[in-house]
Scaffold this motif. Structure first.
Motif, PDB file in Angstrom:
ATOM      1  N   ILE A 169      32.575 -42.022 -41.168  1.00 28.37           N
ATOM      2  CA  ILE A 169      31.689 -41.436 -42.180  1.00 28.37           C
ATOM      3  C   ILE A 169      30.238 -41.828 -41.910  1.00 28.37           C
ATOM      4  O   ILE A 169      29.325 -40.996 -41.967  1.00 28.37           O
ATOM      5  CB  ILE A 169      32.108 -41.891 -43.587  1.00 28.37           C
ATOM      6  CG1 ILE A 169      33.502 -41.351 -43.920  1.00 28.37           C
ATOM      7  CG2 ILE A 169      31.106 -41.432 -44.635  1.00 28.37           C
ATOM      8  CD1 ILE A 169      34.089 -41.899 -45.210  1.00 28.37           C
TER       9      ILE A 169
ATOM     10  N   PHE B  23      32.828 -41.665 -49.453  1.00 31.15           N
ATOM     11  CA  PHE B  23      33.098 -40.268 -49.136  1.00 31.15           C
ATOM     12  C   PHE B  23      32.106 -39.330 -49.814  1.00 31.15           C
ATOM     13  O   PHE B  23      31.439 -38.532 -49.161  1.00 31.15           O
ATOM     14  CB  PHE B  23      34.528 -39.897 -49.552  1.00 31.15           C
ATOM     15  CG  PHE B  23      34.866 -38.456 -49.277  1.00 31.15           C
ATOM     16  CD1 PHE B  23      35.227 -38.041 -48.009  1.00 31.15           C
ATOM     17  CD2 PHE B  23      34.830 -37.515 -50.290  1.00 31.15           C
ATOM     18  CE1 PHE B  23      35.534 -36.711 -47.745  1.00 31.15           C
ATOM     19  CE2 PHE B  23      35.141 -36.188 -50.052  1.00 31.15           C
ATOM     20  CZ  PHE B  23      35.495 -35.784 -48.781  1.00 31.15           C
ATOM     21  N   PHE B  24      31.987 -39.428 -51.131  1.00 30.87           N
ATOM     22  CA  PHE B  24      31.229 -38.423 -51.877  1.00 30.87           C
ATOM     23  C   PHE B  24      29.714 -38.551 -51.698  1.00 30.87           C
ATOM     24  O   PHE B  24      29.007 -37.547 -51.662  1.00 30.87           O
ATOM     25  CB  PHE B  24      31.590 -38.487 -53.368  1.00 30.87           C
ATOM     26  CG  PHE B  24      32.939 -37.903 -53.659  1.00 30.87           C
ATOM     27  CD1 PHE B  24      33.139 -36.527 -53.625  1.00 30.87           C
ATOM     28  CD2 PHE B  24      34.023 -38.712 -53.932  1.00 30.87           C
ATOM     29  CE1 PHE B  24      34.382 -35.978 -53.884  1.00 30.87           C
ATOM     30  CE2 PHE B  24      35.280 -38.172 -54.198  1.00 30.87           C
ATOM     31  CZ  PHE B  24      35.452 -36.803 -54.166  1.00 30.87           C
TER      32      PHE B  24
ATOM     33  N   VAL C 229      28.822 -36.965 -48.354  1.00 36.00           N
ATOM     34  CA  VAL C 229      28.976 -35.508 -48.443  1.00 36.00           C
ATOM     35  C   VAL C 229      27.772 -34.888 -49.145  1.00 36.00           C
ATOM     36  O   VAL C 229      27.263 -33.833 -48.733  1.00 36.00           O
ATOM     37  CB  VAL C 229      30.287 -35.141 -49.180  1.00 36.00           C
ATOM     38  CG1 VAL C 229      30.299 -33.658 -49.558  1.00 36.00           C
ATOM     39  CG2 VAL C 229      31.492 -35.461 -48.305  1.00 36.00           C
TER      40      VAL C 229
ATOM     41  N   THR D 250      25.183 -32.341 -47.258  1.00 31.59           N
ATOM     42  CA  THR D 250      24.873 -31.018 -47.811  1.00 31.59           C
ATOM     43  C   THR D 250      23.365 -30.816 -47.897  1.00 31.59           C
ATOM     44  O   THR D 250      22.842 -29.752 -47.521  1.00 31.59           O
ATOM     45  CB  THR D 250      25.504 -30.864 -49.206  1.00 31.59           C
ATOM     46  OG1 THR D 250      26.917 -31.064 -49.119  1.00 31.59           O
ATOM     47  CG2 THR D 250      25.225 -29.479 -49.767  1.00 31.59           C
TER      48      THR D 250
ATOM     49  N   VAL E 294      35.272 -32.990 -44.116  1.00 34.52           N
ATOM     50  CA  VAL E 294      35.402 -32.857 -45.564  1.00 34.52           C
ATOM     51  C   VAL E 294      36.766 -32.290 -45.941  1.00 34.52           C
ATOM     52  O   VAL E 294      37.449 -32.806 -46.838  1.00 34.52           O
ATOM     53  CB  VAL E 294      34.276 -31.968 -46.135  1.00 34.52           C
ATOM     54  CG1 VAL E 294      34.507 -31.686 -47.612  1.00 34.52           C
ATOM     55  CG2 VAL E 294      32.924 -32.641 -45.933  1.00 34.52           C
TER      56      VAL E 294
ATOM     57  N   TRP F  69      39.648 -34.902 -45.276  1.00 29.63           N
ATOM     58  CA  TRP F  69      39.654 -36.171 -46.007  1.00 29.63           C
ATOM     59  C   TRP F  69      39.536 -36.016 -47.515  1.00 29.63           C
ATOM     60  O   TRP F  69      39.791 -36.962 -48.260  1.00 29.63           O
ATOM     61  CB  TRP F  69      38.531 -37.071 -45.490  1.00 29.63           C
ATOM     62  CG  TRP F  69      38.815 -37.593 -44.116  1.00 29.63           C
ATOM     63  CD1 TRP F  69      39.777 -37.165 -43.257  1.00 29.63           C
ATOM     64  CD2 TRP F  69      38.130 -38.643 -43.439  1.00 29.63           C
ATOM     65  NE1 TRP F  69      39.740 -37.872 -42.086  1.00 29.63           N
ATOM     66  CE2 TRP F  69      38.736 -38.786 -42.164  1.00 29.63           C
ATOM     67  CE3 TRP F  69      37.061 -39.464 -43.771  1.00 29.63           C
ATOM     68  CZ2 TRP F  69      38.312 -39.723 -41.245  1.00 29.63           C
ATOM     69  CZ3 TRP F  69      36.639 -40.397 -42.842  1.00 29.63           C
ATOM     70  CH2 TRP F  69      37.258 -40.529 -41.601  1.00 29.63           C
ATOM     71  N   LEU F  70      39.147 -34.835 -47.980  1.00 28.89           N
ATOM     72  CA  LEU F  70      39.045 -34.617 -49.419  1.00 28.89           C
ATOM     73  C   LEU F  70      40.378 -34.823 -50.153  1.00 28.89           C
ATOM     74  O   LEU F  70      40.389 -35.386 -51.251  1.00 28.89           O
ATOM     75  CB  LEU F  70      38.498 -33.214 -49.699  1.00 28.89           C
ATOM     76  CG  LEU F  70      38.332 -32.828 -51.177  1.00 28.89           C
ATOM     77  CD1 LEU F  70      37.361 -33.783 -51.871  1.00 28.89           C
ATOM     78  CD2 LEU F  70      37.860 -31.388 -51.298  1.00 28.89           C
TER      79      LEU F  70
END
Length: 343
Positions: free
Chosen positions: A118, A208-209, A212, A216, A260, A263-264
């Motif tokens: 990541i 993770f989030f 992301v 984006t 994404v 792994w989401l």
């Protein structure tokens, strides 16, 4: 497999499965999962080793972008070291016969490599943003020497932030009887009750989030920059540079999208597990089994994406494969050309 997600289908109401010889799933589920996992293992190890060899073999492939991708390939290879243990545990989750050290180490290694991948994807995207939006400054600041130091720092940070896993997981007797037959490689209840399990779940979720969200934003800014400058660049060098940036961004965007999507499901699985009831237990178990396969798919798919998205990567791959075939001077594919070999 990602350790925080991993616990969600290797624990919880294990007595429900006592009559199935300590197996969490039926044989008609275990066999295809094992076959798919074996294929992913072969593709992941082979593909990532070839990626490392390509970037090492050809001097022109040793760009700063490929330095990050090489480190990610190493991380993906290490992730697959935990696959045999995961397969063993879905076939027979107890007793765990490989010892406490291996249990802790594989969980720790998986979590570290997950964080590391990541961090690499995010840092590489930040580098591309500066290279495209601030090319003059990036030319002097983004050097191979600095990239090596950044990569080393990413590994160190991942190792440190994953270190609580060593205290959270281990081999433990859950039933208080028949210790040799009831030992499980899972989170330690005593450590979980201190709040460490919840803390690491939050850490993993943020890992993770938050990236992301950053990715984006970064790719939105990059696309905006490329769109605004599409008619302003003049000269063959400027056009070539713009084409390279577009190809690189396109490939990295596909890599990020695959990351994404693969792994989401882990994070969805954690939410489901937190709300789990006896009625939903079977659903969450099978959902997390699919999440496990997607996790290993994510660790094996990058070399395939490079091969599909990058013509120069394909050329380098074909040159390596041609080494094992007889080479005749009349063949145009014989010989090694080092021109333009970069992703």
């Amino acid at each position: 497999m990602d350790s925080i997600s991993n616990y969600s289908y290797f624990q919880n109401d294990t007595d429900y499965y006592e009559e199935q010889s300590f197996s969490l799933f039926d044989i008609h589920v275990l066999v295809p999962v094992t076959i798919i996992s074996s294929i992913l293992f072969f593709l992941g190890i082979t593909g990532n080793l070839l990626t490392l060899f390509i970037f090492k073999r050809y001097k022109e492939m040793r760009t700063t972008v490929n330095m990050y991708l090489s480190s990610m390939a190493l991380s993906d290879i290490l992730i697959f070291l935990g696959l045999p243990s995961d397969l063993y545990r879905i076939w027979k989750y107890k007793p765990y016969i490989f010892g406490d050290f291996l249990c802790k180490f594989l969980f720790y290694l998986s979590e570290t490599c997950t964080y590391c991948t990541i961090l690499h994807i995010t840092t590489l995207s930040v580098e591309r943003y500066f290279a495209i939006c601030f090319p003059l400054k990036a030319k002097t600041t983004i050097t191979k020497c600095r990239v090596k130091r950044v990569i080393l720092s990413l590994w160190v940070w991942a190792l440190l932030t994953a270190s609580p896993i060593l205290f959270l997981f281990g081999v433990e007797d859950r039933n208080g009887s028949l210790p040799d037959e009831a030992k499980e490689c899972n989170y330690i209840e005593r450590s979980a009750h201190t709040g460490l399990l919840e803390t690491m779940t939050w850490v993993s979720t943020i890992y993770f989030f938050l990236p992301v969200l950053c990715l984006t934003l970064l790719y939105g800014l990059i696309c905006g920059k490329l769109w605004r400058t599409r008619h302003k660049l003049r000269g063959p060098q400027a056009a070539s540079r713009e084409k390279y940036h577009k190809q690189t961004v396109k490939m990295l965007a596909v890599v990020v999208l695959a990351f994404v999507l693969c792994w989401l499901p882990f994070h969805i699985g954690r939410i489901l597990f937190a709300q789990t009831t006896t009625i939903l237990y079977d659903i969450t178990q099978y959902f997390n089994l699919i999440a496990m396969l997607l996790f290993y798919l994510g660790a094996s798919i990058n070399p395939i994406l490079y091969n599909v998205m990058s013509q120069k990567y394909r050329k380098a791959m074909s040159k390596i494969l041609n080494y094992s075939q007889p080479c005749y001077s009349s063949k145009p594919s014989c010989g090694i050309s080092h021109s333009g070999l970069e992703v």
